[in-house]
Design a protein around this motif. Structure first.
Motif, short mmCIF file in Angstrom:
data_model
loop_
_atom_site.label_atom_id
_atom_site.label_comp_id
_atom_site.label_asym_id
_atom_site.label_seq_id
_atom_site.Cartn_x
_atom_site.Cartn_y
_atom_site.Cartn_z
N SER A 192 7.52 148.11 51.56
CA SER A 192 6.87 147.48 52.71
C SER A 192 7.84 147.37 53.89
O SER A 192 7.42 147.45 55.04
CB SER A 192 6.35 146.09 52.34
N HIS A 193 9.13 147.20 53.61
CA HIS A 193 10.12 147.19 54.68
C HIS A 193 10.06 148.51 55.45
O HIS A 193 10.05 148.52 56.68
CB HIS A 193 11.53 146.99 54.12
N ALA A 194 10.06 149.62 54.72
CA ALA A 194 10.01 150.94 55.37
C ALA A 194 8.70 151.11 56.13
O ALA A 194 8.69 151.55 57.27
CB ALA A 194 10.19 152.04 54.33
N THR A 195 7.60 150.75 55.49
CA THR A 195 6.29 150.90 56.13
C THR A 195 6.22 150.09 57.42
O THR A 195 5.87 150.62 58.48
CB THR A 195 5.17 150.43 55.18
N ALA A 251 14.73 151.83 62.03
CA ALA A 251 13.84 151.78 60.87
C ALA A 251 14.47 152.46 59.66
O ALA A 251 14.33 151.99 58.52
CB ALA A 251 12.49 152.44 61.22
N ALA A 252 15.19 153.56 59.90
CA ALA A 252 15.83 154.29 58.79
C ALA A 252 16.95 153.47 58.16
O ALA A 252 17.12 153.48 56.93
CB ALA A 252 16.37 155.63 59.29
N ALA A 253 17.71 152.75 58.98
CA ALA A 253 18.80 151.92 58.44
C ALA A 253 18.25 150.82 57.54
O ALA A 253 18.79 150.55 56.46
CB ALA A 253 19.62 151.32 59.59
N ILE A 254 17.18 150.17 57.99
CA ILE A 254 16.55 149.12 57.18
C ILE A 254 16.03 149.71 55.88
O ILE A 254 16.18 149.12 54.80
CB ILE A 254 15.43 148.44 57.99
N SER A 255 15.42 150.89 55.95
CA SER A 255 14.87 151.54 54.77
C SER A 255 15.97 151.95 53.80
O SER A 255 15.86 151.73 52.59
CB SER A 255 14.06 152.78 55.20
N PHE A 256 17.06 152.53 54.32
CA PHE A 256 18.19 152.91 53.48
C PHE A 256 18.78 151.69 52.78
O PHE A 256 19.14 151.75 51.60
CB PHE A 256 19.25 153.61 54.33
N VAL A 296 10.81 154.39 49.53
CA VAL A 296 11.17 154.30 50.94
C VAL A 296 10.61 155.48 51.72
O VAL A 296 10.09 155.32 52.82
CB VAL A 296 12.71 154.22 51.06
N PHE A 297 10.71 156.68 51.14
CA PHE A 297 10.20 157.87 51.82
C PHE A 297 8.69 157.77 52.07
O PHE A 297 8.21 158.03 53.17
CB PHE A 297 10.52 159.13 51.01
N CYS A 298 7.96 157.36 51.05
CA CYS A 298 6.50 157.23 51.20
C CYS A 298 6.15 156.07 52.13
O CYS A 298 5.19 156.16 52.90
CB CYS A 298 5.84 157.05 49.84
N GLY A 299 6.94 154.99 52.10
CA GLY A 299 6.74 153.90 53.06
C GLY A 299 6.98 154.37 54.48
O GLY A 299 6.25 153.99 55.40
N MET A 300 7.98 155.23 54.66
CA MET A 300 8.26 155.79 55.98
C MET A 300 7.07 156.61 56.48
O MET A 300 6.63 156.44 57.63
CB MET A 300 9.50 156.68 55.91
N ILE A 301 6.55 157.50 55.64
CA ILE A 301 5.40 158.33 56.03
C ILE A 301 4.20 157.45 56.37
O ILE A 301 3.53 157.65 57.39
CB ILE A 301 5.03 159.33 54.91
N LEU A 302 3.92 156.48 55.51
CA LEU A 302 2.80 155.56 55.77
C LEU A 302 3.02 154.81 57.07
O LEU A 302 2.09 154.66 57.88
CB LEU A 302 2.66 154.59 54.59
N GLY A 303 4.24 154.33 57.30
CA GLY A 303 4.54 153.60 58.52
C GLY A 303 4.37 154.45 59.76
O GLY A 303 3.84 153.98 60.78
N ILE A 304 4.80 155.70 59.70
CA ILE A 304 4.63 156.61 60.84
C ILE A 304 3.15 156.79 61.15
O ILE A 304 2.73 156.74 62.32
CB ILE A 304 5.32 157.96 60.57
#
Length: 196
Positions: free
Chosen positions: A113-116, A144-149, A162-170
């Motif tokens: 959820s952080h990444a999203t 956003a990437a730093a928080i996700s990492f 994290v990767f899927c959260g990133m895609i969903l967030g985008i």
């Protein structure tokens, strides 16, 4: 295929979580992923939008809140309970390899959820301000990437979470900026200024 993907995800997690261990990361990563750490930034965004854009700034803030609400609602309330993936820090088979840098919590792991949430907010703000401030693109993505990492480094998420959260967030960020632009053109007309 799924088993190989899970194995790859676990190995990559351990390479980040254990393999990149150093004193600086041990200090900064728990801060970066802590929501209170970014409170001054959120306050600055609110003050800046209201001061610079008046009533239109309230709509920008509303867009940020919508991006967050959609991201958190979809990731935490819909996907996580249905997927039910255990966080790496709660995984019994990894118990002797986890470095407890932050409390693990009892929530589920997929997606992050952080990444999203942070990618949704970053993409929305990029969409609003890019024409005027080109630098917001690399800054927003890096933020956003730093928080996700950091979520992987501290041990509360796997890289695929994290990767899927990133895609969903985008995707959520793009949806939110589309809603904002529609409101800008059709509903609010001259109330929302074009950020040029």
């Amino acid at each position: 295929m799924m088993q190989e993907l899970i194995q790859f995800d676990t190995e990559l997690f351990l390479k980040i979580h254990r393999g990149l261990t150093n004193e600086f990361f041990d200090w900064i990563m728990p801060l970066i992923r802590n929501r209170f750490f970014w409170s001054p930034l959120y306050l600055f965004i609110v003050i800046f939008c209201i001061k610079q854009y008046k009533k239109a700034g309230l709509y920008i803030i509303g867009g940020v809140l919508l991006a967050f609400a959609l991201g958190d609602g979809i990731s935490a309330k819909i996907i996580k309970p249905n997927v039910g993936r255990i966080r790496p820090c709660n995984e019994v088979r990894l118990a002797d390899q986890i470095i407890h840098r932050v409390p693990c919590g009892g929530g589920k792991s997929f997606p992050s959820s952080h990444a999203t949430n942070h990618f949704a907010i970053a993409v929305f703000l990029i969409g609003v301000f890019y024409r005027k401030w080109k630098a917001i693109l690399p800054i927003g993505i890096a933020w956003a990437a730093a928080i996700s990492f950091a979520q992987v480094y501290v041990g509360v998420h796997y890289p695929i979470d994290v990767f899927c959260g990133m895609i969903l967030g985008i995707l959520i960020g793009l949806l939110t900026i589309s809603i904002y632009r529609y409101a800008e053109k059709k509903v609010l007309k001259r109330t929302i200024v074009q950020i040029n």
